[in-house]
Design an enzyme around this catalytic site. Structure first.
Site, PDB file in Angstrom:
ATOM      1  N   HIS A 644       2.100  -3.178  -7.601  1.00 24.12           N
ATOM      2  CA  HIS A 644       1.171  -3.988  -8.400  1.00 24.12           C
ATOM      3  C   HIS A 644       0.522  -5.104  -7.583  1.00 24.12           C
ATOM      4  CE1 HIS A 644       4.659  -6.836  -9.052  1.00 24.12           C
ATOM      5  NE2 HIS A 644       3.675  -7.714  -9.033  1.00 24.12           N
ATOM      6  N   ASP A 699       6.839   1.068  -9.569  1.00 25.15           N
ATOM      7  CA  ASP A 699       6.209  -0.099  -8.929  1.00 25.15           C
ATOM      8  C   ASP A 699       6.739  -0.281  -7.515  1.00 25.15           C
ATOM      9  OD1 ASP A 699       4.756  -2.371  -8.468  1.00 25.15           O
ATOM     10  OD2 ASP A 699       5.998  -3.676  -9.721  1.00 25.15           O
ATOM     11  N   GLY A 791       4.716 -14.789  -7.565  1.00 25.84           N
ATOM     12  CA  GLY A 791       4.755 -15.019  -6.117  1.00 25.84           C
ATOM     13  C   GLY A 791       5.955 -14.399  -5.456  1.00 25.84           C
ATOM     14  N   SER A 793       6.942 -11.354  -6.402  1.00 29.92           N
ATOM     15  CA  SER A 793       6.704  -9.910  -6.522  1.00 29.92           C
ATOM     16  C   SER A 793       6.707  -9.234  -5.156  1.00 29.92           C
ATOM     17  CB  SER A 793       5.351  -9.658  -7.200  1.00 29.92           C
ATOM     18  OG  SER A 793       5.379 -10.063  -8.544  1.00 29.92           O
ATOM     19  N   GLY A 794       7.329  -8.044  -5.123  1.00 29.36           N
ATOM     20  CA  GLY A 794       7.376  -7.263  -3.887  1.00 29.36           C
ATOM     21  C   GLY A 794       8.517  -7.631  -2.973  1.00 29.36           C
TER      22      GLY A 794
END
Length: 843
Positions: A644, A699, A791, A793-794
């Site tokens: 995403h 994701d 922030g 994310s990932g």
């Protein structure tokens, strides 16, 4: 000739012999035995032979014992100091090459010889002694003494030395014009005693007022410190001062048991355990608290290394501070701050402080310890025999979370004591005055005296530290009440194999009937079906860990070796044991380790420290010019992140790899140009084609770097788990990132870390109204307060597995807000997409 042919027979006849005749008459014998020619009785001879053999054996044994065992020598080394009362210290005594040093050293050596030789339990075994240094006080002479003692006399000699010299031989003795009033000796660490006269790696340094004096291991930072080294740095300050030592950079061989390479700091110039301040090994980041104080004007730093390893060593600096007796004091304000001396540096050894606190007479007083680190190796927190804080006759020590000690009057006394060895960070506390009838206005009052928000009461979380905020609560429909404590706990903690209640009542109703086996998914099967090579559970847990590791039929849940053989062991990869016959389960294991030592603390906050999460990546875009998402290093060319992060939005092409830069080894977003940081452009972004931007299913994305990177202390890959790797419910995980520290707030500058737990998938799906897919893992706390946020994310969800190796359990994906109650975070479960990662990257 045979005995039967001897020709001589006893008879009564006359025979001719040698040409003449002689009459020999033999009388008939009444007892033939009396006619035998005999010497001593035969049994006496036998007895004498046996006794003689025994005596000879004893003599031989005694000789062997005497020459082979009794004379076996044990080499013993002792180190210590003696105080000379009739000599004034001069600067020349700091230089071991000066004539003045040599003259005084010879006098001290003669005195030591006289003292040792005069003791019958010590003197016969004395070999030599050596004076290594002098310091003020009047003059302290530091020395080594060596002995060679027969094994059978070792205990007597050790006892004589431990008891010290007889008073008449030491106290006030006058020898070679030296008066001494004390002599101290301790057994020396064999590693420290190694070649004590070798000055090839010996340094003597004296700092000056207002000056920071630096020193480092030989060759630092361009080459590694020497192997098989015994290096010493003698640090001195002016009389009436103490030393503050700080290691600015520290990277030596990783810690082992027993340690092979280590640095030891002493509050003395003799390397003896009773004066050791700290022992260090491994690597530490600059943010780690490595500042130590002496109690006098000398300090000794020693480095011991073995024959292996290539590590840069350390750089340190020290300066002097005026020695002061100001510790504790009298306080009469309504509130204030108290700390251990020199906090947050390690407090000095051998110190006592008393804080006499008195608030206005119409108030009561309490002490709130916000930070408390007073631990010493090998000391139980229940005894607190060495370093401790004492309040109301109660001692406190160890590493304690925030706690409060209250008084029922307006007075309280806080005592702090540290012994001569091993100091710690100490404490930071505040004293507060309060109304006895209303100690926490508009807040909940814990039994400890601590005040917390009323919203935290009865939320299933121990906010007070003593569970007093969770007592006498009425559980909601989403909570379970523990049997003994009556505390309410989240329902999804029930039957997760973790004893959350303390009395195991949250797990009692989860067991299967007798002769039944409970599967990992909660199903009960007959015990006889365990290890029958059939997946009766449906999740394979009945076929794991079936005694010795053995080949089994391959299933979705079994680990497959490179030779296509499957084994019946759970999570065998990189656990230090070769379980596959081809050893493939231990291949590609140079991942998931942290070169920088992670065992330790930072004073305050939830900041990570440099190198703690070396696979953490910050992704910046030229579109926004700032950090947008996180990622994880999985090889020298590939990163794993969330799909995403790379979805185009409002005309911005986040899917364009040329827009992205990965910052590896980053700790602080304000220090992108730090020497530890490597900036690499992204060559290719591969997001999972099944990613759903509504449900956030699938994701995941992998990013190929434009250039292969070199690993370092602050850049390392995290391990990718096998598709069969099991992460059980209740397991603790770590989430890291630079995301917002609160919902809607700004991103963090310094990398943050938080510990969370895996939540039961079924219960989590109920809480989140069926939004959890098989590609997701639910983790967090029902009470909220700890979570990933915008922030993050990932970024990685990391799990500590066998041999302290870390695995990428999940990828930060989504959640309803940040750290909300009843809204745990969702992470992409890497094991379910492991094959896809391999297909894209070859890893």
């Amino acid at each position: 000739m045979k005995n039967s042919d001897s020709g001589l027979k006893y008879n009564s006849r006359t025979e001719k012999m040698n040409g003449f005749e002689e009459g020999v008459e033999f009388l008939p014998a009444m007892n033939s035995k009396k006619m035998e020619k005999r010497g001593p009785k035969r049994w006496i001879v036998i007895l004498a032979v046996v006794i003689g053999a025994l005596l000879l054996s004893v003599m031989i044994s005694l000789l062997v014992w005497h020459f082979k065992y009794r004379d076996v020598r044990v080499q013993k080394s002792y180190t210590g100091y003696l105080r000379i009362t009739n000599v004034n210290f001069i600067d020349a005594y700091e230089n071991s090459s000066s004539p003045e040093f040599s003259i005084l050293a010879e006098k001290v050596k003669d005195l030591l010889k006289t003292l040792y030789l005069g003791n019958s339990d010590i003197g016969p075994y004395f070999k030599q002694c050596e004076v290594t240094a002098f310091s003020e006080g009047s003059v302290l002479a530091y020395y080594w003494a060596e002995f060679s003692v027969p094994k059978y006399r070792e205990e007597a000699m050790e006892k004589a030395i431990s008891q010290g010299m007889p008073t008449e031989n030491v106290i006030g003795r006058r020898s070679h014009l030296l008066n001494i009033d004390s002599l101290v000796a301790y057994p020396a660490d064999p590693k420290m005693a190694k070649d004590s006269r070798d000055k090839s790696c010996y340094f003597s340094l004296h700092t000056s007022p207002g000056v920071k004096t630096s020193f480092s291991t030989p060759g630092f930072p361009n080459s590694q410190y020497p192997n098989n080294a015994h290096c010493q740095w003698v640090l001195r300050a002016d009389a009436g001062h103490v030393i503050s030592l700080n290691f600015k950079t520290f990277a030596i061989q990783p810690c082992r048991q027993p340690p092979q390479d280590f640095v030891k700091v002493y509050n003395s110039l003799s390397p003896v355990e009773p004066y050791a301040l700290v022992q260090l090994c491994g690597s530490y980041p600059p943010s780690y608290n490595l500042t130590f104080l002496s109690s006098q004007n000398v300090m000794l730093v020693s480095l011991i290394s073995d024959a292996t390893g290539r590590y840069p060593g350390f750089r340190a600096e020290f300066f002097q501070l005026p020695k002061t007796t100001l510790c504790g004091g009298t306080f009469r304000n309504a509130s204030g701050i108290i700390t251990t001396p020199y906090y947050p540096a390690h407090y000095p050894p051998d110190i006592d402080c008393i804080w006499d606190i008195q608030v206005p007479s119409d108030k009561n007083v309490k002490i709130r310890f916000n930070m408390f680190y007073i631990a010493e190796p090998g000391v139980s927190v229940s005894s607190c025999t060495k370093d401790y804080v004492e309040i109301n006759k109660q001692r406190y020590c160890g590493e304690l979370p925030q706690f409060v000690v209250a008084s029922n009057t307006n007075k309280i006394e806080v005592r702090f004591h540290s012994d001569k060895s091993y100091s710690d960070t100490g404490f930071l506390a505040e004293y507060l005055s309060y109304e006895a009838s209303n100690p926490c206005p508009n807040q909940f009052t814990c039994k400890t005296g601590q005040c917390i928000s009323k919203a935290l009461q009865c939320d299933g979380w121990n906010d007070c530290g003593d569970f007093s905020d969770e007592l006498s609560c009425t559980c909601t429909e989403d909570q379970f009440q523990c049997k003994e404590s009556k505390i309410c706990q989240p329902k999804f903690w029930v039957c997760d194999t973790v004893n959350d209640c303390g009395d195991n009542s949250d797990e009692l109703g989860c067991e299967c009937a007798a002769e039944m086996l409970k599967c990992g998914n909660g199903k009960c099967i007959p015990l006889a079906q365990k290890c029958n090579s059939i997946d009766n559970c449906g999740d394979g847990t009945d076929e794991f860990n079936c005694g010795a590791v053995a080949p089994v039929n391959c299933k979705d849940y079994t680990y497959k070796c490179k030779n296509n053989q499957c084994i019946n062991k759970n999570n065998p990869e990189c656990d230090g044991k070769k379980d596959c016959t081809d050893g493939s389960d231990e291949e590609n294991c140079s991942c998931g380790t942290r070169p920088i030592t992670t065992k330790g603390r930072i004073v305050g906050g939830v900041n990570a420290y440099v190198g703690e999460w070396p696979w953490q990546v910050s992704l910046h875009t030229s579109i926004d010019g700032k950090h947008i998402c996180g990622a994880s290093v999985v090889s020298n060319k590939w990163l794993v992140s969330a799909a995403h992060c790379f979805q185009n939005a409002a005309g911005a092409r986040y899917s364009d790899p040329s827009k992205w830069t990965a910052y590896l080894g980053l700790h602080d977003q304000n220090s992108l140009n730090s020497k530890n940081v490597v900036a690499v452009k992204i060559k290719r972004i591969i997001a999972h084609r099944d990613f759903n931007d509504y449900s956030y299913d699938y994701d995941i994305a992998v990013l190929e770097l434009e250039n292969a990177i070199q690993f370092s202390n602050t850049i390392q890959p995290i391990c990718l788990p096998d598709a069969t790797h099991n992460f059980p419910v209740g397991k603790s995980l770590w989430v890291t990132g630079w995301g917002a520290t609160k919902e809607g707030g700004p991103g963090a500058a310094v990398l943050q870390k938080a510990e969370i737990r895996i939540i039961n998938q079924t219960e989590c799906n109920k809480i989140l109204s069926g939004a959890v897919t098989p590609r997701m893992i639910c983790a967090g706390y029902l009470s909220g307060g700890i979570d990933a946020c915008q922030g993050d994310s990932g970024g990685p969800l990391s799990s500590v597995e066998a041999n302290n190796r870390l695995y990428l359990t999940g990828v930060v994906s989504w959640g309803e807000g940040c750290a909300r109650r009843d809204k745990p975070g969702l992470y992409t479960l890497v094991t379910t997409l492991r094959k896809w990662i391999t297909d894209q990257t070859g890893l």
